[in-house]
Enzyme design. Structure first.
Site, PDB file in Angstrom:
ATOM      1  N   ARG A  30       0.839  -1.206   0.000  1.00 47.91           N
ATOM      2  CA  ARG A  30       0.000   0.000   0.000  1.00 47.91           C
ATOM      3  C   ARG A  30       0.868   1.249   0.000  1.00 47.91           C
ATOM      4  NH1 ARG A  30       2.515   2.121   3.278  1.00 47.91           N
ATOM      5  NH2 ARG A  30       2.589   1.842   5.526  1.00 47.91           N
ATOM      6  N   GLU A  36      -0.653   9.936   8.611  1.00 51.44           N
ATOM      7  CA  GLU A  36       0.484   9.147   9.089  1.00 51.44           C
ATOM      8  C   GLU A  36       0.502   9.112  10.618  1.00 51.44           C
ATOM      9  OE1 GLU A  36       1.510   6.883   7.032  1.00 51.44           O
ATOM     10  OE2 GLU A  36       2.162   8.408   5.616  1.00 51.44           O
ATOM     11  N   HIS A  37       0.622   7.904  11.155  1.00 52.28           N
ATOM     12  CA  HIS A  37       0.651   7.670  12.610  1.00 52.28           C
ATOM     13  C   HIS A  37      -0.649   8.116  13.288  1.00 52.28           C
ATOM     14  CE1 HIS A  37       4.911   6.349  12.989  1.00 52.28           C
ATOM     15  NE2 HIS A  37       4.976   6.963  11.823  1.00 52.28           N
ATOM     16  N   ASP A  39      -3.432   6.049  12.815  1.00 54.57           N
ATOM     17  CA  ASP A  39      -4.251   4.841  13.004  1.00 54.57           C
ATOM     18  C   ASP A  39      -4.251   4.334  14.443  1.00 54.57           C
ATOM     19  OD1 ASP A  39      -1.618   3.853  12.745  1.00 54.57           O
ATOM     20  OD2 ASP A  39      -2.143   2.273  11.312  1.00 54.57           O
ATOM     21  N   GLY A 133       8.571   1.378   3.262  1.00 55.73           N
ATOM     22  CA  GLY A 133       7.364   2.079   3.701  1.00 55.73           C
ATOM     23  C   GLY A 133       6.143   1.713   2.868  1.00 55.73           C
ATOM     24  N   SER A 135       4.669  -1.431   3.037  1.00 53.37           N
ATOM     25  CA  SER A 135       3.914  -2.476   3.711  1.00 53.37           C
ATOM     26  C   SER A 135       4.083  -3.875   3.142  1.00 53.37           C
ATOM     27  CB  SER A 135       2.432  -2.106   3.635  1.00 53.37           C
ATOM     28  OG  SER A 135       1.921  -2.083   4.893  1.00 53.37           O
ATOM     29  N   SER A 136       5.291  -4.187   2.706  1.00 54.54           N
ATOM     30  CA  SER A 136       5.532  -5.556   2.236  1.00 54.54           C
ATOM     31  C   SER A 136       5.325  -6.535   3.390  1.00 54.54           C
ATOM     32  CB  SER A 136       6.954  -5.683   1.688  1.00 54.54           C
ATOM     33  OG  SER A 136       7.892  -5.320   2.674  1.00 54.54           O
ATOM     34  N   ASP A 180      -2.377  -0.936   7.558  1.00 46.55           N
ATOM     35  CA  ASP A 180      -1.758  -1.707   6.470  1.00 46.55           C
ATOM     36  C   ASP A 180      -2.539  -2.975   6.172  1.00 46.55           C
ATOM     37  OD1 ASP A 180       0.057   0.286   6.882  1.00 46.55           O
ATOM     38  OD2 ASP A 180       1.518  -0.983   7.905  1.00 46.55           O
ATOM     39  N   LYS A 224      12.280  -1.923  10.018  1.00 47.53           N
ATOM     40  CA  LYS A 224      11.323  -1.960  11.117  1.00 47.53           C
ATOM     41  C   LYS A 224      11.836  -2.778  12.294  1.00 47.53           C
ATOM     42  CE  LYS A 224       6.598  -1.323   9.662  1.00 47.53           C
ATOM     43  NZ  LYS A 224       5.351  -2.053   9.480  1.00 47.53           N
TER      44      LYS A 224
HETATM   45  C1  GLA Z   1       3.338   1.605   9.797  1.00 38.33           C
HETATM   46  C2  GLA Z   1       2.289   0.924  10.672  1.00 38.33           C
HETATM   47  C3  GLA Z   1       0.907   1.533  10.434  1.00 38.33           C
HETATM   48  C4  GLA Z   1       0.942   3.048  10.574  1.00 38.33           C
HETATM   49  C5  GLA Z   1       2.075   3.642   9.741  1.00 38.33           C
HETATM   50  C6  GLA Z   1       2.245   5.118   9.958  1.00 38.33           C
HETATM   51  O1  GLA Z   1       3.096   1.341   8.442  1.00 38.33           O
HETATM   52  O2  GLA Z   1       2.244  -0.465  10.384  1.00 38.33           O
HETATM   53  O3  GLA Z   1      -0.007   0.947  11.314  1.00 38.33           O
HETATM   54  O4  GLA Z   1       1.020   3.427  11.909  1.00 38.33           O
HETATM   55  O5  GLA Z   1       3.311   3.013  10.016  1.00 38.33           O
HETATM   56  O6  GLA Z   1       1.139   5.816   9.503  1.00 38.33           O
END
Ligand code: GLA
Length: 450
Positions: A30, A36-37, A39, A133, A135-136, A180, A224
């Site tokens: 995605r 951002e941050h 969720d 960044g 989301s793999s 994600d 991460k």
């Molecule tokens: C990562 C986390 C998400 C979200 C983003 C920042 O991708 O997995 O849940 O917090 O960072 O928006």
């Protein structure tokens, strides 16, 4: 969509295990357009599932062993036994994401069902740049869980599965929110998704076809599993501490109810508007607190330690440790939520110049208040704007990875050429694999073997 990815996984399955796979799963990465941050603070996000995916070819096997080959991580067969608490591979190992997804399913089954769960053989192929960044990792978690479900002919509603997977991914050590996994399971072609949390809800938002989404990879790897994981968890702790401090401010103003996450203030008994939440977050908190100031403000040291421990930050950092930027962090979160709500309206009306301005504001706030940018990302945003983008910002957790850029579709060629030939960028960034358009893609799904 990359059908070649499914074929690669299926072909390799036959080669590795000597028999054909029984089915395939494909799960998209995605890009987050705004939010951002927000969720894990219970506030909305606006991501899009993209046509960069993880594909798994799989076949059930007897017994509880799961065997997996990751084509991007060498061709060795790795394996583990299904169990209620699966021991981890070394930190950062890709197998941990498979374990996270599968353990996440087992955790939700009753003991009898769990006992009866048998394993599978898998081959994993992917074309989502790792640690960029995009989301793999969540795509792999979701695809693995879906594999196990399919092996056992189980179906779970998509919203429920998204909630399960958000929790499941904590297995790898990040206290992430649910964006994600939700967009991976609910994304749609030609649409972004507004996702709200607690309870999880998703509404498709039509993406104007005159505009393209282009990603620029900074080449800085937001690993991460290491320092970025610590920094991410620290942000999450700062937000939780900010919530405690705000609760006290509300109590002083006569509120008897407490809230857990900033987004709870939208709901009863508070019924705050997004603007009221922003004003409260900006007026009631100081930018920065020392450890002793937090302890004093919250009254009990054990509360602070509990929050830190919950976010995987061990011990008492004391005043010689890091400062806690509760006010700055909440200023970003509250303003960012407002941007998501406004941006959704702008998308509905096709006002893309104004949408682009919100992206730039979001980047500045991520850089200055949430402090998750880095010079290469800031530089990419600047260059994108000089090269004709209507908006640009970092995307995802931050600390590296990609920027997301919105570009008029009829100007994409010129944009790509301008960024790729920019004299300020090193050759490692300007090659085509690092700067590429993406399209809104369908959610994770099963595919038969052809
Ligand atoms: C990562 C986390 C998400 C979200 C983003 C920042 O991708 O997995 O849940 O917090 O960072 O928006």
């Amino acid at each position: 969509m990359s059908d070649s990815l499914l074929e690669r996984a299926a072909d390799e399955f036959r080669r590795q295990y000597g028999i054909p796979a029984a089915f395939c799963v494909r799960a998209p990465g995605r890009v987050n357009l705004l939010g951002e941050h927000t969720d894990y603070n219970g506030l909305p996000v606006l991501p899009m599932a993209i046509d960069r995916c993880i594909a798994i070819a799989a076949r059930p096997r007897d017994g509880r062993r799961v065997r997996a080959v990751g084509l991007d991580w060498g061709h060795e067969i790795e394996s583990f036994e299904l169990a209620p608490a699966i021991p981890k591979h070394p930190q950062g190992h890709w197998m941990n994401y498979i374990k996270a997804g599968m353990q996440g399913i087992l955790a939700k089954l009753c003991p009898d069902e769990r006992e009866g769960m048998t394993g599978c053989d898998m081959v994993i192929a992917g074309n989502i740049p790792a640690e960029a960044g995009l989301s793999s990792s969540s795509a792999l978690v979701v695809a693995s869980a879906m594999t196990l479900l399919h092996v056992h002919h189980r179906t779970v509603g998509r919203l429920t599965l998204a909630e399960w997977m958000a929790e499941a991914e904590w297995y790898v050590g990040t206290r992430g929110g649910g964006m994600d996994q939700a967009v991976c399971l609910l994304g749609q072609p030609d649409h972004a998704l507004q996702i709200d949390f607690f309870p999880l809800r998703a509404q498709p938002v039509s993406w104007p076809k005159e505009y393209a989404v282009v990603l620029c990879d900074s080449g800085v790897r937001a690993k991460k599993s290491e320092s970025a994981l610590r920094a991410y968890n620290f942000r999450s702790a700062e937000c939780r501490l900010a919530a405690r401090l705000l609760n006290q401010a509300l109590a002083r103003n006569g509120w008897e109810s407490q809230f857990q996450r900033l987004g709870d203030l939208l709901r009863p008994p508070f019924h705050f508007s997004y603007t009221e939440i922003r004003d409260l977050a900006e007026s009631a908190l100081r930018d920065t607190y020392r450890y002793s100031e937090l302890v004093q403000a919250l009254g009990e040291e054990s509360r602070v330690i509990e929050i830190l421990r919950d976010c995987s930050i061990p011990g008492d950092p004391g005043d010689s440790g890091p400062r806690f930027h509760c006010g700055k962090r909440y200023r970003h979160v509250a303003r960012e939520a407002l941007r998501v709500v406004k941006s959704r309206e702008l998308l509905d009306r096709g006002e893309m110049e104004a949408f682009g301005e919100l992206m730039l504001e979001g980047h500045a706030s991520a850089r200055d208040d949430f402090e998750i940018s880095c010079p290469p990302l800031d530089q990419l945003v600047r260059i994108a704007m000089e090269s004709g983008a209507v908006g640009a910002r970092l995307t995802g957790a931050g600390f590296g990875g990609c920027t997301v850029n919105v570009v008029r579709r009829d100007q994409v060629k010129e944009f790509l050429a301008a960024v790729r030939s920019h004299p300020g960028l090193p050759p490692s960034i300007t090659h085509p694999g690092m700067i590429f358009p993406v399209n809104a893609a369908p959610a994770a799904a099963y595919y038969p073997i052809s």
